[in-house]
Structure formats: structure tokens, C-alpha cells
Design a protein around this motif. Structure first.
Motif, PDB file in Angstrom:
ATOM      1  N   GLN A   1       0.838  -1.193   0.000  1.00  0.00           N
ATOM      2  CA  GLN A   1       0.000   0.000   0.000  1.00  0.00           C
ATOM      3  C   GLN A   1       0.879   1.252   0.000  1.00  0.00           C
ATOM      4  OE1 GLN A   1      -3.257  -0.723  -0.240  1.00  0.00           O
ATOM      5  NE2 GLN A   1      -2.683  -2.884  -0.030  1.00  0.00           N
ATOM      6  N   LYS A   2       0.261   2.376  -0.321  1.00  0.00           N
ATOM      7  CA  LYS A   2       0.974   3.645  -0.226  1.00  0.00           C
ATOM      8  C   LYS A   2       1.130   3.999   1.249  1.00  0.00           C
ATOM      9  CE  LYS A   2       0.908   8.440  -1.798  1.00  0.00           C
ATOM     10  NZ  LYS A   2       0.172   9.473  -2.572  1.00  0.00           N
ATOM     11  N   ILE A   3       2.370   4.207   1.684  1.00  0.00           N
ATOM     12  CA  ILE A   3       2.652   4.509   3.090  1.00  0.00           C
ATOM     13  C   ILE A   3       3.318   5.876   3.175  1.00  0.00           C
ATOM     14  CG2 ILE A   3       3.880   3.793   5.174  1.00  0.00           C
ATOM     15  CD1 ILE A   3       3.895   0.947   4.062  1.00  0.00           C
ATOM     16  N   SER A   4       2.749   6.753   3.978  1.00  0.00           N
ATOM     17  CA  SER A   4       3.339   8.069   4.177  1.00  0.00           C
ATOM     18  C   SER A   4       3.908   8.163   5.587  1.00  0.00           C
ATOM     19  CB  SER A   4       2.294   9.168   3.960  1.00  0.00           C
ATOM     20  OG  SER A   4       1.329   9.142   4.997  1.00  0.00           O
ATOM     21  N   VAL A   5       4.790   9.119   5.799  1.00  0.00           N
ATOM     22  CA  VAL A   5       5.344   9.331   7.131  1.00  0.00           C
ATOM     23  C   VAL A   5       4.228   9.725   8.101  1.00  0.00           C
ATOM     24  CG1 VAL A   5       6.954  10.691   8.513  1.00  0.00           C
ATOM     25  CG2 VAL A   5       7.602   9.970   6.215  1.00  0.00           C
ATOM     26  N   ASP A   6       3.247  10.480   7.610  1.00  0.00           N
ATOM     27  CA  ASP A   6       2.117  10.875   8.461  1.00  0.00           C
ATOM     28  C   ASP A   6       1.346   9.652   8.960  1.00  0.00           C
ATOM     29  OD1 ASP A   6       2.680  13.558   8.278  1.00  0.00           O
ATOM     30  OD2 ASP A   6       1.338  13.899   6.564  1.00  0.00           O
ATOM     31  N   ASP A   7       1.216   8.627   8.101  1.00  0.00           N
ATOM     32  CA  ASP A   7       0.563   7.384   8.521  1.00  0.00           C
ATOM     33  C   ASP A   7       1.305   6.775   9.708  1.00  0.00           C
ATOM     34  OD1 ASP A   7      -1.317   7.527   6.458  1.00  0.00           O
ATOM     35  OD2 ASP A   7      -0.029   6.420   5.074  1.00  0.00           O
ATOM     36  N   LEU A   8       2.610   6.811   9.645  1.00  0.00           N
ATOM     37  CA  LEU A   8       3.435   6.211  10.693  1.00  0.00           C
ATOM     38  C   LEU A   8       3.427   7.045  11.966  1.00  0.00           C
ATOM     39  CD1 LEU A   8       6.451   5.156   8.439  1.00  0.00           C
ATOM     40  CD2 LEU A   8       4.454   3.796   9.084  1.00  0.00           C
ATOM     41  N   VAL A   9       3.404   8.366  11.806  1.00  0.00           N
ATOM     42  CA  VAL A   9       3.357   9.252  12.974  1.00  0.00           C
ATOM     43  C   VAL A   9       2.094   9.002  13.784  1.00  0.00           C
ATOM     44  CG1 VAL A   9       3.154  11.659  13.721  1.00  0.00           C
ATOM     45  CG2 VAL A   9       4.801  11.043  11.944  1.00  0.00           C
ATOM     46  N   SER A  10       0.995   8.692  13.078  1.00  0.00           N
ATOM     47  CA  SER A  10      -0.283   8.469  13.771  1.00  0.00           C
ATOM     48  C   SER A  10      -0.278   7.196  14.617  1.00  0.00           C
ATOM     49  CB  SER A  10      -1.418   8.397  12.754  1.00  0.00           C
ATOM     50  OG  SER A  10      -1.305   7.229  11.943  1.00  0.00           O
TER      51      SER A  10
ATOM     52  N   GLU B   1       9.750 -15.572  -7.996  1.00  0.00           N
ATOM     53  CA  GLU B   1       8.626 -16.511  -7.998  1.00  0.00           C
ATOM     54  C   GLU B   1       7.920 -16.581  -9.347  1.00  0.00           C
ATOM     55  OE1 GLU B   1       6.259 -15.120  -4.767  1.00  0.00           O
ATOM     56  OE2 GLU B   1       7.571 -15.971  -3.226  1.00  0.00           O
ATOM     57  N   GLY B   2       8.417 -15.803 -10.338  1.00  0.00           N
ATOM     58  CA  GLY B   2       7.884 -15.928 -11.695  1.00  0.00           C
ATOM     59  C   GLY B   2       7.061 -14.764 -12.200  1.00  0.00           C
ATOM     60  N   MET B   3       6.833 -13.756 -11.364  1.00  0.00           N
ATOM     61  CA  MET B   3       6.072 -12.601 -11.834  1.00  0.00           C
ATOM     62  C   MET B   3       6.883 -11.798 -12.846  1.00  0.00           C
ATOM     63  SD  MET B   3       3.899 -10.754  -8.818  1.00  0.00           S
ATOM     64  CE  MET B   3       2.524 -11.576  -8.005  1.00  0.00           C
ATOM     65  N   SER B   4       6.176 -11.131 -13.762  1.00  0.00           N
ATOM     66  CA  SER B   4       6.843 -10.198 -14.659  1.00  0.00           C
ATOM     67  C   SER B   4       7.125  -8.909 -13.895  1.00  0.00           C
ATOM     68  CB  SER B   4       5.952  -9.892 -15.866  1.00  0.00           C
ATOM     69  OG  SER B   4       4.795  -9.166 -15.453  1.00  0.00           O
ATOM     70  N   VAL B   5       7.940  -8.050 -14.479  1.00  0.00           N
ATOM     71  CA  VAL B   5       8.271  -6.782 -13.820  1.00  0.00           C
ATOM     72  C   VAL B   5       7.019  -5.947 -13.612  1.00  0.00           C
ATOM     73  CG1 VAL B   5       9.545  -4.615 -14.033  1.00  0.00           C
ATOM     74  CG2 VAL B   5      10.615  -6.771 -14.737  1.00  0.00           C
ATOM     75  N   SER B   6       6.172  -5.873 -14.625  1.00  0.00           N
ATOM     76  CA  SER B   6       4.948  -5.065 -14.516  1.00  0.00           C
ATOM     77  C   SER B   6       3.992  -5.653 -13.485  1.00  0.00           C
ATOM     78  CB  SER B   6       4.260  -4.956 -15.880  1.00  0.00           C
ATOM     79  OG  SER B   6       3.929  -6.238 -16.391  1.00  0.00           O
ATOM     80  N   GLU B   7       3.889  -6.984 -13.429  1.00  0.00           N
ATOM     81  CA  GLU B   7       3.011  -7.621 -12.443  1.00  0.00           C
ATOM     82  C   GLU B   7       3.494  -7.355 -11.025  1.00  0.00           C
ATOM     83  OE1 GLU B   7       1.414 -11.534 -14.963  1.00  0.00           O
ATOM     84  OE2 GLU B   7       3.292 -11.635 -13.811  1.00  0.00           O
ATOM     85  N   ALA B   8       4.807  -7.463 -10.816  1.00  0.00           N
ATOM     86  CA  ALA B   8       5.375  -7.213  -9.491  1.00  0.00           C
ATOM     87  C   ALA B   8       5.184  -5.757  -9.086  1.00  0.00           C
ATOM     88  CB  ALA B   8       6.853  -7.583  -9.482  1.00  0.00           C
ATOM     89  N   ALA B   9       5.343  -4.849 -10.050  1.00  0.00           N
ATOM     90  CA  ALA B   9       5.176  -3.424  -9.763  1.00  0.00           C
ATOM     91  C   ALA B   9       3.748  -3.125  -9.336  1.00  0.00           C
ATOM     92  CB  ALA B   9       5.552  -2.594 -10.988  1.00  0.00           C
ATOM     93  N   VAL B  10       2.791  -3.703 -10.038  1.00  0.00           N
ATOM     94  CA  VAL B  10       1.375  -3.505  -9.692  1.00  0.00           C
ATOM     95  C   VAL B  10       1.080  -4.095  -8.320  1.00  0.00           C
ATOM     96  CG1 VAL B  10      -0.990  -4.165 -10.284  1.00  0.00           C
ATOM     97  CG2 VAL B  10       0.574  -3.382 -12.075  1.00  0.00           C
TER      98      VAL B  10
ATOM     99  N   LEU C   1       2.946  -4.344  -5.817  1.00  0.00           N
ATOM    100  CA  LEU C   1       3.531  -3.535  -4.751  1.00  0.00           C
ATOM    101  C   LEU C   1       3.089  -2.073  -4.794  1.00  0.00           C
ATOM    102  CD1 LEU C   1       7.126  -5.019  -4.773  1.00  0.00           C
ATOM    103  CD2 LEU C   1       5.389  -5.308  -3.013  1.00  0.00           C
ATOM    104  N   GLY C   2       2.158  -1.771  -5.674  1.00  0.00           N
ATOM    105  CA  GLY C   2       1.602  -0.424  -5.697  1.00  0.00           C
ATOM    106  C   GLY C   2       2.470   0.617  -6.369  1.00  0.00           C
ATOM    107  N   PHE C   3       3.476   0.188  -7.146  1.00  0.00           N
ATOM    108  CA  PHE C   3       4.290   1.145  -7.889  1.00  0.00           C
ATOM    109  C   PHE C   3       3.499   1.635  -9.100  1.00  0.00           C
ATOM    110  CE2 PHE C   3       7.931  -1.260  -5.974  1.00  0.00           C
ATOM    111  CZ  PHE C   3       8.519  -0.187  -5.336  1.00  0.00           C
TER     112      PHE C   3
END
Length: 206
Positions: A115-124, A163-172, A174-176
Motif C-alpha cells: 500500500q501507499k505509506i506516508s510518514v504521516d501514517d506512521l506518525v499516527s 517466484e515468476g512474476m513479470s516486472v509489470s506484475e510485481a510493480a502492480v 507492490l503499488g508502484f
């Protein structure tokens, strides 16, 4: 399963000498070898493990046997089975840390790395100001929060590619959102692009 560091095995947790239990992964991270799926999944928590290039090891053994059959006097040698990557599961999802607030932040990062993680998320999550959290995190982990998140994402990406994922699949996964940024960050940390890494995995070089 081999016992870790001479500690007796006790219901999925190595018992602390002198009494009490170590919490995994809160107090100590545990890493196994051979990546036996049954053992790793039955362990509580699920056991991270070092994956090895078993297939290449098999070919190397076959070549050695063939050479010995052809020439019984041929020199014997050890066959090395090289590690390829670490398959991360719950037993190493966070690193042991003496600061409970940093441990909480690490746990959140690893559990939400897709997921998208921000520093503000962590501060909370902790009773610390943003500046104090960033200072304590850098002192504890020797890197900034932002850079640590990138490092964890790239490590996770190497696992998905292995594990066999393509670069685009892995990026998706992980939320890139930007493949170019992913490739740049990957190369900075690994020395090669994600595509080059995946190709080397396919060729058995990792």
C-alpha cells in the motif's frame, strides 16, 4: 526443523535460556534454510527461509557422476548449492528492535508494504512528533523512513520476480505506479534492472 543457535524448540518459539519466551518476530527474527513449504507454512509464525538453486545443484551432481563413471580416477569435488533469494514470511517481517515505537512502525511498514505509506501514517501510530520519529528511526535503522520503505519494497519485488512474476506484475502488486522510477530504484540497490534480475533468475544465476 533445525534448532536455532542451540536454543530448545518450544511450540514454534525458541525458549529463552533462564525462562520466558522470545516473541517472533517482535524480539527476534528467525530465518530457515531450504524453503520447505510444508514446514514453513506449518510453523507459527510462518517461517522465512533461504531458497536454494536446487535444480542447478542437480545438474552439477549429474555432471560429476557422469565424469566419475567415465573416469573412476577423476577428482572428486564438493557440489555447492547456491542460495538464490530469501522468501520472506512472518518470522522476519520486522527486525528485532529495542525501541517499541520503532518496532511498531517497522511492523506496519512490512504488513502494508503493498500500500501507499506516508510518514504521516506512521506518525499516527506512535506518541511521537514527526521530527522525533524520523530522528529515532534513522538512529535505530541507519536510514530514513522513506529510504527504508523503498528498500523493503525492492526486496519484496526481488522475491516476486524470483517466484515468476513479470516486472509489470510485481510493480502492480507492490503499488508502484511508475515503472521507470521502479527500475531506477531497483538498479540503485541491486546494481541491475528488474528485467536483468528476472532474466538472471530464469537462467539460474540467482
Amino acid at each position: 526443523m533445525r534448532r536455532q543457535s542451540g536454543l530448545p524448540y518450544n511450540g514454534g518459539l525458541p525458549a529463552r535460556r533462564g525462562g520466558g519466551n522470545l516473541r517472533i518476530p517482535d524480539d527476534i527474527a528467525v530465518l530457515g534454510v531450504d524453503n520447505d513449504e510444508t514446514i514453513c507454512r506449518l510453523s507459527a509464525p510462518n517461517l522465512s527461509s533461504l531458497n536454494q538453486n536446487i535444480e542447478q545443484g542437480g545438474y552439477d551432481v549429474a555432471r560429476l557422476i557422469d565424469r566419475i563413471i567415465r573416469d573412476p580416477e577423476a577428482e572428486r569435488e564438493d557440489v555447492m548449492v547456491w542460495p538464490t533469494h530469501i522468501v520472506t514470511r512472518q518470522s522476519t517481517d520486522i527486525y528485532a528492535n529495542n525501541d517499541p515505537h520503532i518496532a511498531e512502525v517497522l511492523k506496519y511498514i512490512h504488513e502494508n508494504i503493498s500500500q501507499k505509506i506516508s510518514v504521516d501514517d506512521l506518525v499516527s501510530l506512535v506518541p511521537l512528533s514527526r521530527r522525533l520519529l524520523e530522528t529515532r528511526f534513522k538512529r535505530s535503522m541507519s536510514t530514513s523512513i522513506y529510504d527504508y520503505i523503498i528498500q523493503v519494497r525492492i526486496e519484496k519485488m526481488t522475491q516476486l520476480l524470483s517466484e515468476g512474476m513479470s516486472v509489470s506484475e510485481a510493480a502492480v502488486e507492490l503499488g508502484f505506479s511508475d515503472i521507470k522510477n521502479v527500475s531506477r530504484s531497483f538498479k540503485q540497490l541491486k546494481g541491475i534492472t528488474p528485467s536483468e534480475y528476472r532474466q538472471q533468475v530464469i537462467q539460474g544465476k540467482f
